[in-house]
Scaffold this active site. Structure first.
Site, short mmCIF file in Angstrom:
data_model
loop_
_atom_site.label_atom_id
_atom_site.label_comp_id
_atom_site.label_asym_id
_atom_site.label_seq_id
_atom_site.Cartn_x
_atom_site.Cartn_y
_atom_site.Cartn_z
N GLU A 264 0.83 -1.21 0.00
CA GLU A 264 0.00 0.00 0.00
C GLU A 264 0.87 1.26 0.00
O GLU A 264 1.18 1.82 1.06
CB GLU A 264 -0.94 0.02 1.21
CG GLU A 264 -1.86 1.22 1.23
CD GLU A 264 -2.76 1.28 2.45
OE1 GLU A 264 -3.45 2.29 2.63
OE2 GLU A 264 -2.77 0.30 3.22
N LYS A 306 -2.84 -2.23 -2.99
CA LYS A 306 -3.82 -1.32 -2.42
C LYS A 306 -3.19 0.07 -2.50
O LYS A 306 -2.10 0.29 -1.95
CB LYS A 306 -4.14 -1.68 -0.97
CG LYS A 306 -5.10 -0.69 -0.32
CD LYS A 306 -5.44 -1.06 1.11
CE LYS A 306 -6.36 0.00 1.72
NZ LYS A 306 -6.75 -0.32 3.11
#
Length: 610
Positions: A264, A306
């Site tokens: 992420e 993500k």
């Protein structure tokens, strides 16, 4: 250096052809590349290894050549290219989890806020920050009926990994029962790099141990966030490389421990930058990330991305349409994201549910229109989903209205799922699918069968009524059967009384039977002796009969010839019964002829006058 080269050669090469090591060392010493720096030295070693392998090529087996090639890769700092260190079973396991997370139309609920973060949110709505309040709130997020129609995974805080629901079931196990994959947030705290405004995430040193513990507790994946901020002078190249290398190391460790890594990189929305600047920075950050992952040997097919939506800064003075933002996001993905990664789940980044849903919906529409994009594009939201839920707690006197929150939560997930499929229409909330409605649908399918069964019931009742007289007759006959059974009981009792007598008689006869058994061997022996005595007589008789049998064989042709001659006579004999039958038929006629003269004489006598 010569010893180093020899130690790095394949075992088959050094054992079968000892001159290879010397050849490699000679090439290394004579190579002009040896006078350069580290890169030249690596090239020289590569040249030496290739020369050594070529010298023994006629007798070099394929396995040894492959080992030699692996040595070359190791020498060139590609120590675990493409997950070479992972077993095939581990790779399949990682890919299967990624496939489930990337289920079309489903997304991730991010509930990994630590006790401090969720405590601040509770405090703003008047809820006390206790472990029990956090537990029952998370239980509502994981066990609302129908959420498995919209969620493929859930990210848990380490505290939540070890909590249980009201039935005593650990939350990871409860999620798996609903078909939702549990994951965990393994990173620690953000640390600001000295002398800069850039940050890095802490927690790599003890990551392997924690991952092992989380996997044992039921986690199937992990998520590591590396936040960056666009400013006048940032993020710096040093900050980008430090954070992306940390993500690559994290991903490598997770896969080695059996967890799918969700990477992420999060470029926060603070700032006044425009959309073009956001595109440029996101391309640089993600390109650096994938390069670092490949250099570290991360198995790309076993990872999920993500990331933030590519957005202008919150203080930007120019308004962009959701269509323009969607095109900008697709531009970044198409330029740098590997096709090996199965899916990307966008975080909300402080956006409202309506804003995040509108952007995600537009993004999926652009994806369908442009094509040539293999990734599943969905959501991994925390604030967008939870902010409206926590607002319900305001004015409730510190209570958590779980039932109302559960109903709203399911409606929010239906909106998120529609946006993930590009079918969301603002102002027209989609229909909510609940588990109960699924059961109702199955019940509706069964209704025609039930109606048919109802129609057949009168027929069954009529047949039952027809059979009732038979049953009554059977009931009437039962007393008769009982009376007969009672009559037979004295006989059975008498038989039982006689059984001891029979047993006594049988016991008396047993000695006789035993005597007979003892005599049987004697009888058998005598019978065998008699048979042996009679055998010579039978053989003599058989020899006497042999001439007769030979004469019979000689006479058989004569008998056959005579039988053929007699066949016509036999046929005549067969016709004799027919002649006899005809003769019997003619006998009455002959008798009639004999009687005719008598009748004529009588008639003549009657005709004479008296």
């Amino acid at each position: 250096m010569d010893a180093f080269v020899a130690s790095r050669l394949p075992a088959a090469t050094t054992s079968s052809t000892p001159q290879h090591a010397a050849t490699a060392a000679t090439h290394l010493r004579q190579s002009p590349l040896r006078q350069g720096g580290t890169a030249s030295l690596t090239a020289g070693v590569l040249l030496a290894l290739c020369s050594a392998r070529g010298a023994g090529r006629p007798n070099h087996p394929r396995a040894a050549r492959r080992r030699a090639e692996k040595v070359v890769r190791h020498m060139c700092h590609r120590n675990c290219h493409g997950g070479e260190h992972l077993s095939p079973e581990r790779k399949r396991e990682l890919e299967a989890i990624c496939e489930k997370i990337a289920t079309p139309g489903k997304g991730i609920t991010a509930t990994d806020e630590g006790p401090g973060t969720i405590g601040d949110r509770f405090e703003k709505v008047g809820v006390e920050n206790t472990e029990e309040h956090r537990r029952i709130y998370r239980q509502m997020l994981y066990e609302t009926p129908g959420i498995n129609n919209y969620l493929s995974a859930a990210i848990l805080d380490p505290e939540t990994m070890y909590q249980k629901d009201d039935e005593g079931v650990p939350f990871p196990e409860a999620l798996e029962k609903r078909g939702i994959i549990p994951g965990v947030k393994p990173h620690l705290k953000v640390y600001e790099l000295p002398g800069t405004k850039d940050t890095v995430m802490q927690g790599l040193d003890s990551l392997a141990v924690r991952c092992r513990e989380y996997k044992a507790a039921g986690a199937k994946f992990a998520k590591w966030r590396s936040p960056l901020q666009i400013s006048r002078f940032g993020p710096t190249k040093m900050a980008i490389e430090a954070n992306m290398n940390d993500l690559a190391r994290y991903a490598l460790i997770c896969q080695d421990e059996g967890l799918v890594p969700i990477v992420e990189p999060d470029i926060v929305m603070k700032g006044d930058h425009d959309l073009e600047t956001a595109v440029a920075v996101n391309v640089e950050v993600q390109a650096t990330l994938y390069k670092a992952m490949l250099d570290h040997g991360v198995y790309m097919e076993g990872t999920i991305l993500k990331t933030n939506l590519v957005n202008p800064g919150l203080s930007c003075d120019h308004d962009y349409s959701v269509e323009e933002i969607a095109v900008a996001n697709m531009m970044v993905l198409r330029r740098v994201m590997p096709t090996a990664i199965r899916g990307v789940n966008f975080l909300s980044g402080g956006q409202s549910l309506e804003g995040a849903a509108a952007r995600l919906n537009a993004l999926n529409k652009v994806k369908k229109r442009l094509g040539r994009m293999p990734w599943n594009i969905s959501f991994s939201w925390s604030w967008a989903l939870q902010a409206p839920l926590l607002n319900i707690c305001k004015g409730q006197g510190g209570k958590i209205p779980l039932k109302e929150m559960s109903e709203l939560y399911l409606q929010e997930l239906a909106i998120a799922s529609a946006a993930a499929q590009g079918t969301y229409q603002e102002g027209f909330p989609p229909d909510v699918i609940r588990e109960d409605e699924k059961k109702d649908a199955e019940a509706k399918k069964d209704e025609p069968k039930k109606e048919e069964e109802k129609k057949e019931e009168p027929k069954k009742d009529a047949e039952a009524k027809k059979e009732e007289p038979k049953k009554e007759e059977e009931k009437k006959e039962e007393p008769k059967k009982d009376a007969e059974a009672k009559k037979e009981e004295p006989k059975k009792e008498e038989e039982k009384k006689e059984e001891p007598k029979k047993d006594a008689e049988a016991k008396k006869e047993e000695p006789k039977k035993e005597d007979e058994k003892k005599k049987e061997p004697k009888k058998d022996a005598e019978a065998k002796k008699e048979e042996k005595k009679e055998e010579p007589k039978k053989d003599a008789e058989a020899k006497k009969d042999e001439p007769k049998k030979e004469e019979e064989k000689k006479e058989e042709p004569k008998k056959d010839a005579e039988a053929k001659k007699e066949e016509p006579k036999k046929e005549e004999k067969k016709e004799e019964p027919k002649k006899d039958a005809e003769a019997k038929k003619e006998e009455p006629k002959k008798e009639e002829k004999k009687e005719e003269p008598k009748k004529d004489a009588e008639t003549q006598k009657e005709g004479v006058p008296a």
